[in-house]
Design a protein around this motif. Structure first.
Motif, mmCIF file in Angstrom:
data_model
loop_
_atom_site.group_PDB
_atom_site.id
_atom_site.type_symbol
_atom_site.label_atom_id
_atom_site.label_comp_id
_atom_site.label_asym_id
_atom_site.label_seq_id
_atom_site.Cartn_x
_atom_site.Cartn_y
_atom_site.Cartn_z
ATOM 1 N N ARG A 122 -2.750 -57.354 -31.128
ATOM 2 C CA ARG A 122 -2.543 -57.979 -32.122
ATOM 3 C C ARG A 122 -2.447 -59.564 -31.886
ATOM 4 O O ARG A 122 -2.117 -60.510 -32.836
ATOM 5 C CB ARG A 122 -1.409 -57.969 -33.038
ATOM 6 N N ALA A 123 -2.514 -59.955 -30.452
ATOM 7 C CA ALA A 123 -2.536 -61.292 -30.128
ATOM 8 C C ALA A 123 -3.518 -62.097 -31.061
ATOM 9 O O ALA A 123 -4.521 -62.100 -30.965
ATOM 10 C CB ALA A 123 -2.755 -61.479 -28.674
ATOM 11 N N GLY A 124 -3.065 -63.136 -31.517
ATOM 12 C CA GLY A 124 -3.722 -64.044 -32.331
ATOM 13 C C GLY A 124 -4.314 -65.300 -31.700
ATOM 14 O O GLY A 124 -5.068 -65.965 -32.222
ATOM 15 N N SER A 125 -3.859 -65.501 -30.378
ATOM 16 C CA SER A 125 -4.453 -66.378 -29.508
ATOM 17 C C SER A 125 -4.341 -66.122 -28.099
ATOM 18 O O SER A 125 -3.825 -65.321 -27.819
ATOM 19 C CB SER A 125 -3.601 -67.780 -30.039
ATOM 20 N N ALA A 126 -5.085 -67.071 -27.422
ATOM 21 C CA ALA A 126 -5.135 -66.957 -25.931
ATOM 22 C C ALA A 126 -3.730 -67.164 -25.244
ATOM 23 O O ALA A 126 -3.601 -66.528 -24.307
ATOM 24 C CB ALA A 126 -6.391 -67.718 -25.263
ATOM 25 N N GLU A 127 -3.116 -68.048 -25.780
ATOM 26 C CA GLU A 127 -1.757 -68.401 -25.320
ATOM 27 C C GLU A 127 -0.705 -67.259 -25.600
ATOM 28 O O GLU A 127 -0.110 -66.807 -24.539
ATOM 29 C CB GLU A 127 -1.106 -69.552 -25.967
ATOM 30 N N GLU A 128 -0.803 -66.572 -26.877
ATOM 31 C CA GLU A 128 -0.135 -65.487 -26.936
ATOM 32 C C GLU A 128 -0.360 -64.271 -26.243
ATOM 33 O O GLU A 128 0.398 -63.594 -25.501
ATOM 34 C CB GLU A 128 0.021 -64.874 -28.558
ATOM 35 N N ARG A 129 -1.530 -63.918 -25.724
ATOM 36 C CA ARG A 129 -2.065 -63.025 -24.869
ATOM 37 C C ARG A 129 -1.691 -63.385 -23.556
ATOM 38 O O ARG A 129 -0.998 -62.432 -22.944
ATOM 39 C CB ARG A 129 -3.779 -62.748 -24.935
ATOM 40 N N GLU A 130 -1.704 -64.260 -23.262
ATOM 41 C CA GLU A 130 -1.282 -64.927 -21.726
ATOM 42 C C GLU A 130 0.271 -64.365 -21.620
ATOM 43 O O GLU A 130 0.555 -64.150 -20.376
ATOM 44 C CB GLU A 130 -1.557 -66.199 -21.682
ATOM 45 N N LEU A 131 1.023 -64.778 -22.611
ATOM 46 C CA LEU A 131 2.459 -64.738 -22.502
ATOM 47 C C LEU A 131 2.596 -63.063 -22.483
ATOM 48 O O LEU A 131 3.475 -62.795 -21.577
ATOM 49 C CB LEU A 131 3.131 -65.080 -24.119
ATOM 50 N N HIS A 132 1.989 -62.432 -23.162
ATOM 51 C CA HIS A 132 2.340 -60.655 -23.234
ATOM 52 C C HIS A 132 1.787 -60.473 -21.678
ATOM 53 O O HIS A 132 2.509 -59.490 -21.038
ATOM 54 C CB HIS A 132 1.418 -60.190 -24.116
ATOM 55 N N GLU A 133 0.775 -60.895 -21.463
ATOM 56 C CA GLU A 133 0.274 -60.318 -20.146
ATOM 57 C C GLU A 133 1.162 -60.750 -19.005
ATOM 58 O O GLU A 133 1.440 -59.944 -17.832
ATOM 59 C CB GLU A 133 -1.324 -60.793 -19.560
ATOM 60 N N LYS A 134 1.490 -62.005 -18.887
ATOM 61 C CA LYS A 134 2.557 -62.436 -17.893
ATOM 62 C C LYS A 134 3.642 -61.532 -17.865
ATOM 63 O O LYS A 134 4.154 -61.218 -16.682
ATOM 64 C CB LYS A 134 2.544 -63.811 -18.101
ATOM 65 N N ALA A 135 4.489 -61.343 -18.930
ATOM 66 C CA ALA A 135 5.554 -60.422 -19.156
ATOM 67 C C ALA A 135 5.378 -59.226 -18.505
ATOM 68 O O ALA A 135 6.256 -58.411 -17.988
ATOM 69 C CB ALA A 135 6.055 -60.612 -20.534
ATOM 70 N N ARG A 136 4.236 -58.580 -19.013
ATOM 71 C CA ARG A 136 3.818 -57.047 -18.639
ATOM 72 C C ARG A 136 3.724 -57.046 -17.202
ATOM 73 O O ARG A 136 4.219 -56.388 -16.619
ATOM 74 C CB ARG A 136 2.640 -56.771 -19.258
ATOM 75 N N SER A 137 3.015 -58.315 -16.562
ATOM 76 C CA SER A 137 2.997 -57.972 -15.177
ATOM 77 C C SER A 137 4.067 -58.231 -14.269
ATOM 78 O O SER A 137 4.413 -57.617 -13.209
ATOM 79 C CB SER A 137 1.791 -59.314 -14.469
ATOM 80 N N SER A 138 5.073 -59.106 -14.784
ATOM 81 C CA SER A 138 6.448 -59.055 -14.100
ATOM 82 C C SER A 138 7.053 -57.743 -14.057
ATOM 83 O O SER A 138 7.576 -57.525 -13.175
ATOM 84 C CB SER A 138 7.330 -60.333 -14.664
ATOM 85 N N MET A 139 7.207 -57.317 -15.352
ATOM 86 C CA MET A 139 7.728 -55.836 -15.290
ATOM 87 C C MET A 139 7.220 -54.814 -14.656
ATOM 88 O O MET A 139 7.740 -54.200 -13.832
ATOM 89 C CB MET A 139 7.778 -55.525 -16.836
ATOM 90 N N MET A 140 5.942 -54.885 -14.584
ATOM 91 C CA MET A 140 5.205 -53.713 -13.659
ATOM 92 C C MET A 140 5.566 -54.002 -12.311
ATOM 93 O O MET A 140 5.615 -53.260 -11.354
ATOM 94 C CB MET A 140 3.799 -53.778 -13.972
ATOM 95 N N THR A 141 5.335 -55.258 -11.762
ATOM 96 C CA THR A 141 5.566 -55.646 -10.367
ATOM 97 C C THR A 141 7.067 -55.289 -9.868
ATOM 98 O O THR A 141 7.192 -54.690 -8.918
ATOM 99 C CB THR A 141 5.587 -57.111 -10.207
ATOM 100 N N TRP A 142 8.009 -55.440 -10.617
ATOM 101 C CA TRP A 142 9.535 -55.229 -10.378
ATOM 102 C C TRP A 142 9.550 -53.514 -10.407
ATOM 103 O O TRP A 142 10.147 -52.963 -9.362
ATOM 104 C CB TRP A 142 10.254 -55.623 -11.359
ATOM 105 N N ASP A 143 9.102 -52.935 -11.204
ATOM 106 C CA ASP A 143 9.043 -51.427 -11.110
ATOM 107 C C ASP A 143 8.583 -51.008 -10.015
ATOM 108 O O ASP A 143 8.829 -49.918 -9.397
ATOM 109 C CB ASP A 143 8.355 -50.793 -12.626
#
Length: 732
Positions: free
Chosen positions: A278-299
């Motif tokens: 549902r990301a409406g822009s590249a900026e929003e998609r980048e925000l989600h991917e960055k947060a997801r990557s941070s959580m996955m790296t910690w896990d």
């Protein structure tokens, strides 16, 4: 012209009837209702069909329905006739829905239908082309009837000589002068037809100009309406797009509400997928991917550390080996108990040979010793149960084994009597004892192998190793719990940070959407105003056009053309009347020199022959439908046929038709003659003279005489007998 044959497939009462006619006189004698008149009408229908003359449309004669076939057969005729040296066969189907006519040339039967062109009524009119006579003219000339001519105006458009003292000629000239005066000479005269027509033309010309001006205005309004209609369609399309966009934003607002609520909730892998989709822009998609990557790296890092510090598989293997060792030790203890039982049995067998007296003397001592042994067995049994309960199965098993052994010795002391067992029983006990010792040795070997795998030598060391691993596992679980707590805290921090960023972005999106929606609503309002303005313009235009609704350029032009045509026709009629007036005198001299004397002479001869010379002066008036007038010698008075008796009137009609028939036949060829009960009012003397004249006429013309009386046949008998040219037909 000679009619040779007639075949009636269906015509009135006649069905499948064939007739062959003689070239001279054909006498048809039959009573009334025998079909004579039907046969006569069938001859005319076969030659000309059943349609009227001098009309544009195909209008049928009134007798069409009268002579429909009675037997529901085909309305069909076939006639064979001869003209000059050619014989024709004419086949007609008279049905209105599909009337057809086909012409063939005998004897080869070559079809000539397409040789003759169709007229405006889609008729080919073969006889009219052959004779130059229409159906009406043909029946007027050939059918002797007690009626005036039907098509006299088409027969001979000539007039009498002006030198004759005929008041009718002067009346015609006077009528021409009156009509010329009523028409007038100048277009400005208001009281004349020409002046009225000119005034009407001027009025219609003004109306036409007004209508054309109205039409120009209507055309301009129509063009404006078309432009406004196109503009309206464009505005409606824009309005539709804006409404669609608003609906889209409303859906996005629902999604925004859901996103806002989800930004406060814990997030998993499926949630990440939803946020990315549902990301409406590249900026929003980048925000989600960055947060997801941070959580996955910690896990991943926490999971790796836990897996390195926590040998779950080793602990599972230790538990499995412990359970197996416990089962082995239990089996070993059971084997030892059995060996003790076998030893007791062996000891009891050696004491059974003592004397009965010793048994009785020592009974009290044995009971006392057995009681002590059993007391010790009970103590060891309690210690064994306590060892098993406290997690020391090896120690508990040893105590239980000693308890069993003391209990068995107590029984042996108490029951130390009886006979020696049989040698066979001793042998079985010995074998079982050896087998148990072997199994105990195998169990010890397996336990030694198991202890060796864990790098220990005895059971207590193995238990210590197990306690050490369990303690390590407990420490690992503690580390795992601490890691989970740290992970949860980290996730909460990352989720909170990500949620704040997302909500900030959502707020920005909502603000942008509200601004765009506000602008869209403003555009919609402007479009509605423009549409309302266009509707008002179109309504005013339609109102103006409705004011000219009754104005028709075509109608005005038609009225103008009608008025112009009327004026032109009046002018042409005036010119024609002047020409008619000027040529009337010239035509009178032509009539006297050509037609009129010949026709009048023939009519007079016929009348003189019939009346035996009683009447010998007859005149035909072409200006009055060739009406017959008779000079009465005894009174020297001119009378018309209406003033004569019925018999004399019939004779005048006969003289009229025969005179015209013979005159026309000179220009074409001898035409046939038809008489249908014409002599009813003739006396015998005049009938005799008339039949004699007709018999002479039959030498050249073909005559069809229909009668229901015998006297015609009796008077014509000398002529009909022994002649191939004449024939008598019996009907009925």
């Amino acid at each position: 012209m000679k009619i040779e044959e007639l075949s009636l497939a269906g015509f009135g009462k006649w069905q499948g009837a064939d007739f062959r006619f003689a070239p001279g006189l054909n006498l048809f004698y039959a009573p009334n209702e025998a079909g004579k008149s039907t046969l006569l009408q069938a001859i005319f229908a076969a030659l000309y069909g059943m349609k009227r003359d001098y009309v544009k449309a195909a209008r049928y004669l009134p007798v069409y329905e009268k002579y429909r076939p009675w037997h529901q057969g085909e309305y069909e005729t076939i006639v064979t006739y001869r003209l000059g040296d050619k014989t024709y066969r004419l086949h007609r189907t008279l049905t209105k829905e599909r009337e057809q006519a086909r012409l063939f040339l005998d004897p080869e039967w070559t079809e000539l239908t397409d040789v003759y062109m169709e007229d405006r009524r889609k008729e080919r009119n073969f006889l009219e082309k052959h004779l130059g006579l229409t159906r009406s003219l043909f029946t007027d000339l050939t059918w002797i009837r007690r009626e005036p001519l039907e098509a006299a105006e088409h027969l001979m458009p000539s007039f009498a000589n002006a030198e004759e003292t005929s008041p009718l000629v002067h009346n015609i000239l006077a009528e021409l002068e009156r009509e010329l005066a009523s028409i007038g000479k100048k277009e400005r005269a208001e009281n004349t037809l020409l002046g009225k027509a000119a005034s009407r033309l001027a009025s219609t010309e003004q109306e036409l100009a007004h209508a054309e001006e109205a039409w120009r205005l209507i055309r301009q309004l129509t063009e404006s309406i078309q432009l406004w209609e196109k503009k309206r369609e464009g505005l409606e399309q824009r309005r539709t797009r804006l409404r669609t966009q608003i609906q889209k934003w409303q859906k996005q607002d629902q999604l925004w509400q859901e996103s806002w609520q989800r930004s406060y909730s814990p997030i998993n892998e499926q949630d990440w997928q939803w946020w990315l989709e549902r990301a409406g822009s590249a900026e929003e998609r980048e925000l989600h991917e960055k947060a997801r990557s941070s959580m996955m790296t910690w896990d991943d890092s926490v999971t790796n550390r836990v897996q390195e510090a926590m040998p779950n598989q080793v602990l599972a293997e230790m538990d499995a080996d412990y359970a197996h060792a416990v089962s082995l030790r239990k089996a070993r203890e059971q084997h030892h108990v059995r060996l003790a039982e076998l030893a007791v049995l062996a000891l009891s067998a050696g004491t059974r040979s003592q004397a009965r007296t010793q048994r009785q003397g020592n009974l009290a001592k044995r009971k006392k010793g057995a009681a002590r042994l059993w007391g010790g067995a009970g103590l060891f049994a309690a210690l064994g149960a306590a060892g098993l309960a406290t997690g020391h199965p090896a120690l508990g098993g040893s105590f239980l084994g000693l308890a069993l052994l003391l209990f068995a010795l107590g029984i042996f002391v108490l029951r130390a009597k009886g006979s020696r067992p049989a040698p066979a029983a001793d042998s079985e006990h010995l074998q079982e004892s050896e087998r148990l010792q072997q199994e105990i040795a195998a169990i010890d070997a397996e336990l030694a192998t198991l202890f060796g795998r864990w790098d220990v030598r005895e059971w207590d060391a193995f238990l210590a190793k197990r306690e050490e691993l369990q303690k390590s596992a407990q420490e690992q679980r503690t580390v795992q719990l601490e890691s989970d707590l740290a992970k949860t805290k980290r996730e909460e921090m990352l989720s909170a940070s990500w949620g704040e960023a997302v909500r900030a972005m959502l707020k920005q999106q909502k603000q942008q959407r509200e601004e765009a929606e506000s602008d869209c609503l403003a555009q919609l309002s402007r479009i509605e105003d423009e549409l309302q303005e266009l509707r008002e313009k179109m309504a005013r235009a339609y109102g103006e056009m409705a004011a000219y609704e009754g104005v028709s350029v075509a109608k005005a032009r038609d009225e103008y053309e009608v008025a112009a045509t009327a004026l032109r026709q009046l002018q042409q009629r005036r010119d024609a009347l002047q020409l008619a007036r000027d040529t009337l005198l010239a035509a009178q001299s032509e009539w006297k020199r050509d037609v009129s004397p010949d026709v009048n002479r023939t009519a007079s001869e016929v009348m003189a022959q019939i009346t035996g010379g009683a009447y010998h002066e007859v005149r035909l008036d072409p200006t009055d439908g060739f009406a017959v007038r008779l000079l009465v010698p005894t009174r020297n008075l001119i009378v018309s046929h209406e003033q004569c008796s019925t018999g004399t009137a019939d004779q005048l009609y006969l003289a009229q038709r025969l005179a015209l028939l013979q005159h026309v036949s000179k220009r074409t060829e001898p035409l046939p003659l038809f008489l249908d009960d014409h002599f009813v009012h003739y006396d015998d003397e005049r009938l005799k003279r008339t039949l004699a004249y007709i018999a002479r006429l039959a030498e050249e013309h073909q005559v069809f005489l229909f009668t229901c009386q015998e006297r015609e046949g009796r008077l014509l008998a000398p002529i009909l007998s022994g002649s191939d040219r004449h024939k008598v037909h019996q009907l009925g």
